[in-house]
Design an enzyme around this catalytic site. Structure first.
Site, short mmCIF file in Angstrom:
data_model
loop_
_atom_site.label_atom_id
_atom_site.label_comp_id
_atom_site.label_asym_id
_atom_site.label_seq_id
_atom_site.Cartn_x
_atom_site.Cartn_y
_atom_site.Cartn_z
CB SER A 150 -17.37 25.64 3.46
OG SER A 150 -18.62 25.24 3.94
CB SER A 184 -14.25 25.71 -0.58
OG SER A 184 -14.75 25.20 -1.80
CE1 TYR A 185 -14.33 18.40 4.08
CE2 TYR A 185 -16.63 18.21 3.41
CZ TYR A 185 -15.52 17.68 4.02
OH TYR A 185 -15.58 16.43 4.58
N PRO A 186 -13.86 19.83 -0.37
CG PRO A 186 -12.16 18.24 -0.59
CD PRO A 186 -12.68 19.31 0.33
CG ASP A 224 -18.17 14.88 5.72
OD1 ASP A 224 -17.94 14.66 6.93
OD2 ASP A 224 -17.38 14.58 4.81
#
Length: 862
Positions: free
Chosen positions: A153, A335-337, A119
């Site tokens: 991810s 997975s990526y939160p 991100d």
């Protein structure tokens, strides 16, 4: 063989990734900072054999701060923070020595692969790592590429191996957008916060907040809560009337009908409708309609929806929920939160994720049915281009995750299964009746296919009372017709879930920062969290928002921050210039700041109504050294002493108790000393209110008590009561707590180490003599004859706390029980203000630390 350095965002993440890539064939060792491990293995990289070193950082390596005097609230006009005050990148956590650690591991490496979170914040950390590592890495040969970025991810074999096979480059534009946000928040937040904190805390004693903070995102967040409060306060209930009819399709059953007019606000008109309908003897069926309806399965789960559900249904605060989600992610369960996306890409392995859940007893049947009959493609949602929706990546049990971890994981899993399930279908029957000229309706629903509501039963169609079989023209006897008088009610206070929705709608914060802003307004005592996780503004929160509205509504409305967020997103996309956005935004807020300062009287008028002046607050405690009158101790946050005669205010240590210290005075300024204590199991030390705020010696900093004072002869100073260097932290000195008898102790003046010794001793004094072995000060101990632990009925002994065999069994190491982890600005036991190692004041040396300090002292400290 090339050496490849790989860096992840957290130690647990580095270990998981290294385990996957090395297939478990790796060696591990601790890094020099003690917090990060290094995992090494050999393999292939870009077609060549390579030696891999996988390690991590612990979040941001660097943080932005002002330099030198601009960090002082007393020396700088807050207006200078908008442009004149230079900033610099400092290590986010100096104790971790992260830059040095990265350079030691990066020295001699040929390439670097960045495994930071995917991100904008992750991109920013990429460049922090590169700034530290690139200068010490081997120089590239010609145009050889040395920097690689892994995009992933989830922590699964497939995703990690795929990321390693498709390495890209870090995105500088996204990193710059974070730099811009950091600088804007620092300059704007600090300027407003410093001004209004000093202004209002200098006038009012019961604000009950240690910081009157302003934040470009935090303040609009508070504004939403106060706006709802204002609606509740200004609400005026209105009376209205509803006509209710009941018909009897069978002898012992009745059916309640809803009036098509819903309600009327005039009593006489309502009475007229009642009279008209009462003249009718029966209810006639005007129409019967049946429709198949669909309740759609949910969109795939993104961060904001997860936080909403966690607060509304699971009772978890947004920040707590985010911390749990991050832990589940680093452990490979989800997975990526952090994602804004609610749309699965076409190539996402939905069946593979579903198969992982086939053996869980809670949903195994549903999953097996879906796998055998075929899954439904998830609904098309919003594709933000960041990460796939939050998805369970491996099976788990309640025993594995426990408590809140399991509850959040269970919701995420049920939500995912629901997205690939069928929609819920039901048959809705609507019967329309006429009673005289008035129309009434009743509705019934029967589920024909439960679909996703089997796995999310809280979304199931509620059971309606069964409707009678009837056709147009049927007649039913009327059971009763009555007029109900009701009142409109006010809205309730905002729930966290509603606040999250408003913040997302108005572009306040990001999916990552929304929980932080909500947590901040709670910690600052601007709102309190009531039952149902509803946010009720405090007096302080209400007055601040009303004051902003009075002076400049744009400071609290979401419009400006939303516009700034759009500009920051344009920087991330490479469509806006970083410097221009920064300069333009700071110029706007600088003008607003000057207007705010000039108009502060408007907010002060509101403060006067709600809060008491300093002179009328608190209770007399200790005498002022200037006028010798009693100063008042104000217990409300931030606790402080105020002399109403001199109109001076003196800060005190927070999160403890303050009392007068034997009416003793400071030899430097004649102020009466006070004693701060964190409780019976914690630390205590005396302090001079004046010296605490105006350090008398060059090597002292603001906020130091007598246990850090370098006065050479004062009986309360470090010079007279210091015994030896702390056994755990770098810069601390163990100082005798002369108020602690008969349960004597010495405490580190930097960290929370406490050493209990010589219980029931009559007197403990620090001797001017030093130990020949370790240079610590000797102590003179007088025991009561009846309770003396000394051999041969002796009651007096002088010796070294560290080395004397007579004292060996009389010493016990503990850690202070602090009321709050942020004790005096420190974090944890290793935080403290630096005052060089080496010599104690007065010429004595601190005890020399052996290489393995704790092992060497094990015989003495339990």
């Amino acid at each position: 063989m090339r050496t490849v350095l790989m860096v992840a965002e957290k130690p647990s993440l580095a270990q998981s990734i290294a385990k996957i890539l090395s297939r478990g064939n790796m060696s591990s060792r601790k890094g020099l900072n003690g917090a990060c491990s290094v995992h090494e293995y050999t393999g292939s990289f870009v077609g060549q054999s390579a030696h891999f070193k996988m390690t991590s950082v612990c979040g941001h390596v660097m943080t932005l701060d002002f330099i030198g005097k601009y960090n002082s609230w007393d020396k700088v006009d807050p207006a200078e923070l908008f442009s004149k005050a230079p900033t610099e990148k400092k290590e986010a956590n100096p104790k971790l020595t992260m830059v040095k650690f990265l350079q030691v591991e990066g020295r001699g490496c040929d390439c670097i692969v960045l495994w930071l979170d995917c991100d904008k914040e992750g991109e920013n950390i990429c460049f922090e790592v590169l700034d530290a590592v690139l200068p010490v890495m081997n120089k590239p040969r010609g145009t050889e590429r040395t920097v690689y970025r892994a995009k992933f991810s989830s922590i699964t074999d497939t995703d990690i191996c795929n990321a390693m096979n498709h390495l890209g480059e870090p995105n500088r534009n996204e990193a710059l957008s974070v730099d811009a946000r950091q600088e804007l928040d620092l300059r704007i937040g600090c300027a407003f916060t410093r001004f209004q904190t000093k202004y209002f805390q200098g006038k009012y004693g019961n604000l009950d907040s240690s910081l009157i903070s302003f934040g470009p995102c935090q303040t609009p967040t508070l504004g939403f809560c106060v706006e709802r409060h204002d609606k509740i306060q200004s609400f005026k209930p209105e009376t209205y009337w509803v006509l209710q009819a009941k018909v009897n399709p069978e002898k012992e059953s009745s059916l309640t009908l809803d009036w098509d007019r819903v309600r009327v606000f005039d009593r006489e008109i309502a009475q007229m409708f009642l009279n008209i309908t009462k003249m009718a003897k029966e209810a006639k069926v005007e129409s019967v309609s049946k429709k198949e309806k669909v309740k759609q399965r949910p969109l795939a789960l993104n961060t904001v929806e997860m936080l909403r559900v966690a607060s509304a249904a699971l009772g978890m605060g947004p920040q707590h929920a985010m911390q749990i989600a991050e832990r589940l992610y680093t452990q490979g369960y989800i997975s990526y939160p952090r994602t804004e996306t609610t749309h699965y890409p076409e190539n996402f392995d939905l069946k593979g994720c579903l198969r992982q859940q086939a053996n869980n007893p809670f949903w195994a049947e549903t999953v097996k049915t879906l796998l055998s009959e075929g899954i439904n493609r998830p609904r098309k949602g919003h594709d933000a281009g960041d990460h796939p929706p939050i998805t369970p990546m491996r099976a788990a049990t309640e025993a594995e995750l426990g408590g809140d971890g399991w509850r959040l994981y269970e919701y995420i899993t049920r939500h995912f299964i629901a997205t690939v399930s069928a929609d819920c279908k039901y048959l809705q029957t609507t019967i329309s009746f006429s009673i005289g000229p008035e129309r009434f309706t009743c509705i019934g629903k029967v589920v024909t296919s439960p679909g996703f509501t089997e796995i999310m039963p809280w979304h199931s169609i509620p059971l309606e009372e069964s409707l009678p079989h009837c056709e147009k023209g049927d007649i039913f006897p009327i059971g009763e017709i009555k007029l109900l008088e009701k009142q409109t009610g006010p809205p309730d206070y905002l729930t966290e879930a509603e606040l999250i929705t408003l913040m997302e709608k108005h572009g306040i914060g990001t999916d990552a920062s929304i929980p932080v802003h909500i947590n901040n307004i709670c910690q600052r005592n601007y709102v309190t969290v009531e039952s149902g996780r509803r946010l009720k503004p405090t007096n302080l929160g209400i007055v601040l928002v009303h004051g902003y509205y009075k002076i400049d509504a744009e400071l609290v409305l979401p419009t400006i921050r939303s516009a700034v967020e759009k500009q920051l997103n344009l920087i991330a996309l490479g469509k806006a210039n970083y410097h221009q956005v920064l300069e333009h935004t700071l110029d706007i807020f600088k003008r607003k700041f000057h207007y705010f300062v000039d108009s502060i009287a408007g907010m002060d008028e509101l403060m006067e109504v709600s809060f008491s002046p300093l002179a009328a607050t608190g209770k007399p405690l200790s005498r002022c050294g200037k006028c010798h009158r009693f100063m008042k101790y104000i217990q409300a946050k931030p606790s402080r002493l105020h002399c109403s005669h001199c109109d001076d205010t003196y800060s005190l240590p927070q999160n403890g108790t303050i009392k007068l210290y034997k009416e003793l005075r400071c030899p430097l300024d004649d102020f009466e000393l006070v004693l701060w204590s964190s409780g019976s199991r914690g630390k205590s030390y005396p302090l001079c209110p004046y010296c605490y705020n105006h350090p008398p010696f060059r090597d002292m900093k603001k906020g130091m008590g007598c246990n850090e004072c370098t006065h050479p002869t004062c009986q309360h100073s470090l010079s007279m009561l210091g015994i030896g260097q702390c056994v755990e932290c770098e810069n601390g000195v163990l100082v005798l707590d002369s108020t602690s008898g008969p349960k004597w102790k010495m405490a580190c003046n930097k960290c929370n180490v406490i050493v209990h010794f010589f219980e029931n001793a009559h007197k403990v004094r620090v001797s001017p003599e030093t130990c020949d072995l370790c240079d610590a000060a000797l102590v003179d101990v007088d025991f009561n004859k009846a309770k003396s632990p000394l051999p041969g009925d002796e009651t007096q002994h002088s010796g070294c706390v560290f080395c004397d065999p007579v004292f060996q069994d009389l010493v016990e190491l503990k850690h202070a029980a602090m009321r709050h982890p942020m004790h005096r600005g420190g974090q944890g036991k290793r935080q403290g203000r630096g005052r060089g190692k080496g010599r104690r004041p007065g010429g004595r040396l601190n005890p020399k630390k052996p290489k393995d300090k704790m092992a060497a002292l094990a015989a003495y400290f339990v």
